[in-house]
Design an enzyme around this catalytic site. Structure first.
Site, PDB file in Angstrom:
ATOM      1  CG  ASP A 135      -2.024  -1.021   1.149  1.00 11.96           C
ATOM      2  OD1 ASP A 135      -2.410  -1.400   0.028  1.00 11.96           O
ATOM      3  OD2 ASP A 135      -2.504  -1.443   2.207  1.00 11.96           O
ATOM      4  CG  ASP A 187      -6.509  -1.380  -1.659  1.00 14.93           C
ATOM      5  OD1 ASP A 187      -6.690  -2.598  -1.851  1.00 14.93           O
ATOM      6  OD2 ASP A 187      -5.661  -0.932  -0.861  1.00 14.93           O
TER       7      ASP A 187
END
Length: 166
Positions: free
Chosen positions: A111, A127
């Site tokens: 991330d 995402d």
């Protein structure tokens, strides 16, 4: 074909950004990206959204694989009949594949996008695809799934009437 290319392009973008972050930013470090909005922060997420289930990476990997396979199967079977369905399927598929690659190869998801204007979970391109694709998929199901079958059923009843309509 366009939607398959779109999904592949989004997976490639997701993997490229993740690679650049893993190789260019030390774990836990941040670099400015869009002033007052986003910074790039390298995070290794073993969980799902908001780091939930971080001790169950194997379950998340299996779930991601099941979603990817289901989206492929539904697409191949012609479940998605219009642009909204095909677009939402492409987004969900791209997001699922992008994060599945990370889980299978590294045991975590990379991330990197961290909001600077509010406290929010760090997220990635995959995402974003899932976050946009899933609500669109629900919208597609609510608006379109089953509507064609009802229309076809009505046509069948009319076709069974004698020529004088009685």
């Amino acid at each position: 074909m366009f939607y398959a290319i779109l999904a592949a392009a989004l997976v490639a973008l997701d993997q490229a950004v993740k690679y650049l972050v893993r190789t260019g930013i030390p774990l836990g470090a941040s670099v400015p990206f869009i002033p007052y909005l986003l910074e790039l922060t390298y995070v290794q997420n073993t969980g799902a959204a908001f780091s939930m289930l971080r001790q169950h990476t194997w379950l998340l990997t299996l779930t991601s694989a099941a979603v990817v396979l289901a989206m492929c199967w539904l697409s191949l079977k012609g479940f998605f009949k219009n642009r909204l369905g095909l677009f939402s399927a492409a987004l969900v598929l791209a997001g699922g594949v992008g994060n599945l690659i990370d889980r299978a190869v590294f045991g975590f998801v990379t991330d990197m996008f961290k909001t600077t204007f509010m406290d929010f979970a760090v997220f990635n391109v995959a995402d974003c695809c899932i976050t946009v694709g899933v609500p669109l998929l629900f919208l597609y199901v609510m608006l379109y799934v089953g509507k064609d079958e009802k229309k076809e059923g009505g046509d069948d009843d009319a076709a069974q009437l004698p020529p004088d309509g009685r």
